[in-house]
Design a protein around this motif. Structure first.
Motif, PDB file in Angstrom:
ATOM      1  N   ARG A 240       0.838  -1.196   0.000  1.00 12.24           N
ATOM      2  CA  ARG A 240       0.000   0.000   0.000  1.00 12.24           C
ATOM      3  C   ARG A 240       0.874   1.248   0.000  1.00 12.24           C
ATOM      4  O   ARG A 240       2.055   1.201   0.349  1.00 12.24           O
ATOM      5  N   ALA A 241       0.246   2.377  -0.351  1.00 14.94           N
ATOM      6  CA  ALA A 241       0.865   3.687  -0.210  1.00 14.94           C
ATOM      7  C   ALA A 241      -0.244   4.726  -0.139  1.00 14.94           C
ATOM      8  O   ALA A 241      -1.353   4.506  -0.635  1.00 14.94           O
ATOM      9  N   ASP A 242       0.065   5.845   0.486  1.00 11.46           N
ATOM     10  CA  ASP A 242      -0.913   6.933   0.498  1.00 11.46           C
ATOM     11  C   ASP A 242      -1.150   7.443  -0.924  1.00 11.46           C
ATOM     12  O   ASP A 242      -2.279   7.721  -1.319  1.00 11.46           O
ATOM     13  N   ALA A 243      -0.054   7.590  -1.678  1.00 14.11           N
ATOM     14  CA  ALA A 243      -0.148   8.114  -3.044  1.00 14.11           C
ATOM     15  C   ALA A 243       0.740   7.293  -3.961  1.00 14.11           C
ATOM     16  O   ALA A 243       1.897   7.019  -3.630  1.00 14.11           O
ATOM     17  N   VAL A 244       0.199   6.904  -5.103  1.00 10.01           N
ATOM     18  CA  VAL A 244       0.991   6.276  -6.156  1.00 10.01           C
ATOM     19  C   VAL A 244       1.013   7.240  -7.334  1.00 10.01           C
ATOM     20  O   VAL A 244      -0.029   7.546  -7.923  1.00 10.01           O
ATOM     21  N   VAL A 245       2.198   7.742  -7.632  1.00 11.25           N
ATOM     22  CA  VAL A 245       2.409   8.647  -8.754  1.00 11.25           C
ATOM     23  C   VAL A 245       2.774   7.809  -9.975  1.00 11.25           C
ATOM     24  O   VAL A 245       3.705   7.000  -9.917  1.00 11.25           O
ATOM     25  N   ILE A 246       2.054   7.986 -11.075  1.00 12.77           N
ATOM     26  CA  ILE A 246       2.314   7.215 -12.286  1.00 12.77           C
ATOM     27  C   ILE A 246       2.935   8.152 -13.319  1.00 12.77           C
ATOM     28  O   ILE A 246       2.278   9.057 -13.838  1.00 12.77           O
ATOM     29  N   GLY A 247       4.219   7.957 -13.576  1.00 14.63           N
ATOM     30  CA  GLY A 247       4.956   8.792 -14.519  1.00 14.63           C
ATOM     31  C   GLY A 247       6.131   9.463 -13.831  1.00 14.63           C
ATOM     32  O   GLY A 247       5.948  10.160 -12.824  1.00 14.63           O
ATOM     33  N   GLY A 248       7.329   9.237 -14.354  1.00 13.26           N
ATOM     34  CA  GLY A 248       8.538   9.725 -13.709  1.00 13.26           C
ATOM     35  C   GLY A 248       9.275  10.771 -14.514  1.00 13.26           C
ATOM     36  O   GLY A 248      10.511  10.772 -14.541  1.00 13.26           O
ATOM     37  N   GLY A 249       8.543  11.669 -15.157  1.00 16.02           N
ATOM     38  CA  GLY A 249       9.169  12.801 -15.815  1.00 16.02           C
ATOM     39  C   GLY A 249       9.265  13.976 -14.858  1.00 16.02           C
ATOM     40  O   GLY A 249       9.212  13.819 -13.631  1.00 16.02           O
ATOM     41  N   VAL A 250       9.378  15.160 -15.430  1.00 16.53           N
ATOM     42  CA  VAL A 250       9.586  16.329 -14.586  1.00 16.53           C
ATOM     43  C   VAL A 250       8.356  16.630 -13.718  1.00 16.53           C
ATOM     44  O   VAL A 250       8.490  17.055 -12.562  1.00 16.53           O
ATOM     45  N   ILE A 251       7.142  16.373 -14.226  1.00 17.65           N
ATOM     46  CA  ILE A 251       5.941  16.626 -13.432  1.00 17.65           C
ATOM     47  C   ILE A 251       5.786  15.560 -12.351  1.00 17.65           C
ATOM     48  O   ILE A 251       5.494  15.870 -11.193  1.00 17.65           O
ATOM     49  N   GLY A 252       6.003  14.298 -12.711  1.00 19.71           N
ATOM     50  CA  GLY A 252       5.846  13.219 -11.742  1.00 19.71           C
ATOM     51  C   GLY A 252       6.857  13.286 -10.608  1.00 19.71           C
ATOM     52  O   GLY A 252       6.510  13.068  -9.438  1.00 19.71           O
ATOM     53  N   THR A 253       8.120  13.569 -10.931  1.00 18.24           N
ATOM     54  CA  THR A 253       9.114  13.653  -9.857  1.00 18.24           C
ATOM     55  C   THR A 253       8.875  14.878  -8.984  1.00 18.24           C
ATOM     56  O   THR A 253       9.108  14.830  -7.769  1.00 18.24           O
ATOM     57  N   SER A 254       8.387  15.974  -9.586  1.00 17.16           N
ATOM     58  CA  SER A 254       8.009  17.129  -8.770  1.00 17.16           C
ATOM     59  C   SER A 254       6.883  16.758  -7.814  1.00 17.16           C
ATOM     60  O   SER A 254       6.919  17.097  -6.623  1.00 17.16           O
ATOM     61  N   ALA A 255       5.867  16.057  -8.326  1.00 23.27           N
ATOM     62  CA  ALA A 255       4.759  15.639  -7.469  1.00 23.27           C
ATOM     63  C   ALA A 255       5.253  14.739  -6.349  1.00 23.27           C
ATOM     64  O   ALA A 255       4.870  14.909  -5.179  1.00 23.27           O
ATOM     65  N   ALA A 256       6.108  13.763  -6.683  1.00 22.60           N
ATOM     66  CA  ALA A 256       6.619  12.848  -5.660  1.00 22.60           C
ATOM     67  C   ALA A 256       7.398  13.606  -4.593  1.00 22.60           C
ATOM     68  O   ALA A 256       7.275  13.339  -3.388  1.00 22.60           O
ATOM     69  N   HIS A 257       8.219  14.563  -5.031  1.00 22.96           N
ATOM     70  CA  HIS A 257       8.995  15.353  -4.070  1.00 22.96           C
ATOM     71  C   HIS A 257       8.076  16.148  -3.145  1.00 22.96           C
ATOM     72  O   HIS A 257       8.242  16.122  -1.908  1.00 22.96           O
TER      73      HIS A 257
ATOM     74  N   ASP B 182      -1.503  19.803  -2.960  1.00 21.26           N
ATOM     75  CA  ASP B 182      -2.620  20.451  -2.269  1.00 21.26           C
ATOM     76  C   ASP B 182      -3.950  19.775  -2.605  1.00 21.26           C
ATOM     77  O   ASP B 182      -4.807  19.630  -1.730  1.00 21.26           O
ATOM     78  N   LEU B 183      -4.111  19.370  -3.871  1.00 21.73           N
ATOM     79  CA  LEU B 183      -5.336  18.673  -4.252  1.00 21.73           C
ATOM     80  C   LEU B 183      -5.466  17.340  -3.515  1.00 21.73           C
ATOM     81  O   LEU B 183      -6.548  16.995  -3.029  1.00 21.73           O
ATOM     82  N   LEU B 184      -4.379  16.609  -3.432  1.00 24.30           N
ATOM     83  CA  LEU B 184      -4.441  15.300  -2.790  1.00 24.30           C
ATOM     84  C   LEU B 184      -4.707  15.441  -1.301  1.00 24.30           C
ATOM     85  O   LEU B 184      -5.532  14.691  -0.730  1.00 24.30           O
ATOM     86  N   ILE B 185      -4.063  16.379  -0.655  1.00 23.04           N
ATOM     87  CA  ILE B 185      -4.259  16.548   0.779  1.00 23.04           C
ATOM     88  C   ILE B 185      -5.677  17.025   1.082  1.00 23.04           C
ATOM     89  O   ILE B 185      -6.267  16.672   2.112  1.00 23.04           O
ATOM     90  N   ALA B 186      -6.254  17.793   0.145  1.00 27.94           N
ATOM     91  CA  ALA B 186      -7.595  18.337   0.362  1.00 27.94           C
ATOM     92  C   ALA B 186      -8.693  17.312   0.125  1.00 27.94           C
ATOM     93  O   ALA B 186      -9.815  17.483   0.612  1.00 27.94           O
ATOM     94  N   THR B 187      -8.396  16.249  -0.669  1.00 26.41           N
ATOM     95  CA  THR B 187      -9.455  15.280  -1.001  1.00 26.41           C
ATOM     96  C   THR B 187      -9.606  14.227   0.082  1.00 26.41           C
ATOM     97  O   THR B 187      -8.712  14.009   0.885  1.00 26.41           O
TER      98      THR B 187
END
Length: 350
Positions: free
Chosen positions: A9-26, A345-350
């Protein structure tokens, strides 16, 4: 990161490891969210690696994009402190060349919204444009928009920096792990195993529409091809040139080591590559006479995630825990930090 299986399990699974995905993961991991990132290839191996390597804040007719880009540029200046990885930002500036009066009128109508978004841009004369880029034919343009806040940067440095920052905050990043199915309970299937996510974060670039469809989410995206070209090495050395765009055709040029790098999309439907190269050469020779007749050679090519209005989709699904950021149309580098913050912010708010 080489491991034999995914966590359950994980709180969030980010799909895609480009510049947007790694920014989101960070940004998610930095906020204390248990984060796993899945990338089907190598980090930054998709659209993030096939760009002109520029971050800028001025986007003609798109002040909302400019607002995200201004926020992102501030973040890039603070990148080393936040991630531990310095960026080699080199200021070049960005110029849009106007060749008819309607383009100038459009600029003037758009300027208040651009300035409200924090974008530094002004109208300059043809003579001032030539002083900034001596390749321009002064007689071929009526005016130009000049924005000094544009910088060369290596997109892979951004990806690596955000990936390192994400790992430092506890995120787990898995490469060569394509997503094959997403169940209604957000169980994500891969050849490496399955993982159930409280929330899914879709940042898969040109494949975002396909990933979203696996979760029964509709994102109206279409991959858009682009080919970057190099000119021949000029007989005399070129100075450092700002990125310069022809507003009418979208032709963009900038200096790249001892050559000039340029782009103008890719061949259209039913258009041969030779015909497209002829169109590119025609605009190039008209606007930049010193490059007339120069050889054009493929630098690299790839696909970008394009949205109908060339404005990124960043949002959350109404009925399931699925957030997304896609449709950057080649401008992901310019918006990645702000996009990562919005997804957090979207994920934390949902």
């Amino acid at each position: 990161m080489t491991v034999s299986a995914l966590p359950a399990r994980a709180d969030a699974v980010v799909i895609g490891g480009g510049v947007i995905g790694t920014s989101a993961a960070h940004h998610l991991a930095e906020a204390g969210v248990d984060t796993v990132l899945l990338e089907r290839g190598t980090l930054g191996g998709g659209a993030s690696a096939h760009t002109a390597g520029m971050v800028r804040t001025y986007f003609p007719g798109a002040p909302a994009t400019g607002h995200r880009a201004v926020r992102s540029l501030h973040a890039y200046h603070d990148f080393a402190r936040r991630t531990g990885a310095p960026l080699g930002l080199k200021r070049l500036g960005f110029m849009a060349l106007f060749t008819d009066e309607e383009q100038i009128a459009g600029f003037e109508a758009d300027r208040p919204a651009q300035q409200a978004a924090g974008v530094d841009v002004r109208l300059i004369s043809p003579r001032e444009a030539v002083a900034l880029n001596p390749l321009i034919d002064e007689r071929a343009v009526l005016a130009a928009a000049w924005s000094p806040e544009a910088y060369h940067v290596d997109g892979l440095d951004i990806v690596r920096g955000y990936a390192a920052g994400a790992r430092n905050h506890g995120a787990r990043l898995y490469t060569h792990t394509p997503v094959t199915r997403i169940d209604d309970d957000n169980t994500v299937h891969t050849p490496r195993g399955t993982i159930t996510a409280d929330s899914i974060v879709c940042t898969a670039g040109p494949w975002s529409g396909e990933v979203a469809a696996l979760a029964s989410v509709d994102l109206p995206l279409a991959p858009q091809a682009i080919e970057m070209l190099f000119t021949d090495v000029p007989p005399s050395p070129q100075g450092e040139l700002p990125m310069t765009m022809h507003a009418a055709s979208g032709l963009r040029i900038r200096s790249w080591k001892d050559r000039v790098l340029l782009a103008m999309g890719a061949p259209g439907a039913g258009e041969t590559r030779d015909a497209w190269l002829g169109r590119v050469a025609g605009h190039l020779g008209t606007l930049f006479p010193a490059l007339d007749g120069t050889g054009l050679h493929r630098a690299w090519s790839g696909d970008f995630d394009a949205s109908p209005g060339n404005t990124a989709f960043i949002g959350a699904h109404a009925t399931r825990r699925f957030v997304y950021a896609a449709g950057f149309t080649g401008a992901g580098l310019c918006q990645a930090p702000a996009a990562g913050e919005q997804l957090r912010d979207l994920l934390i708010a949902t």
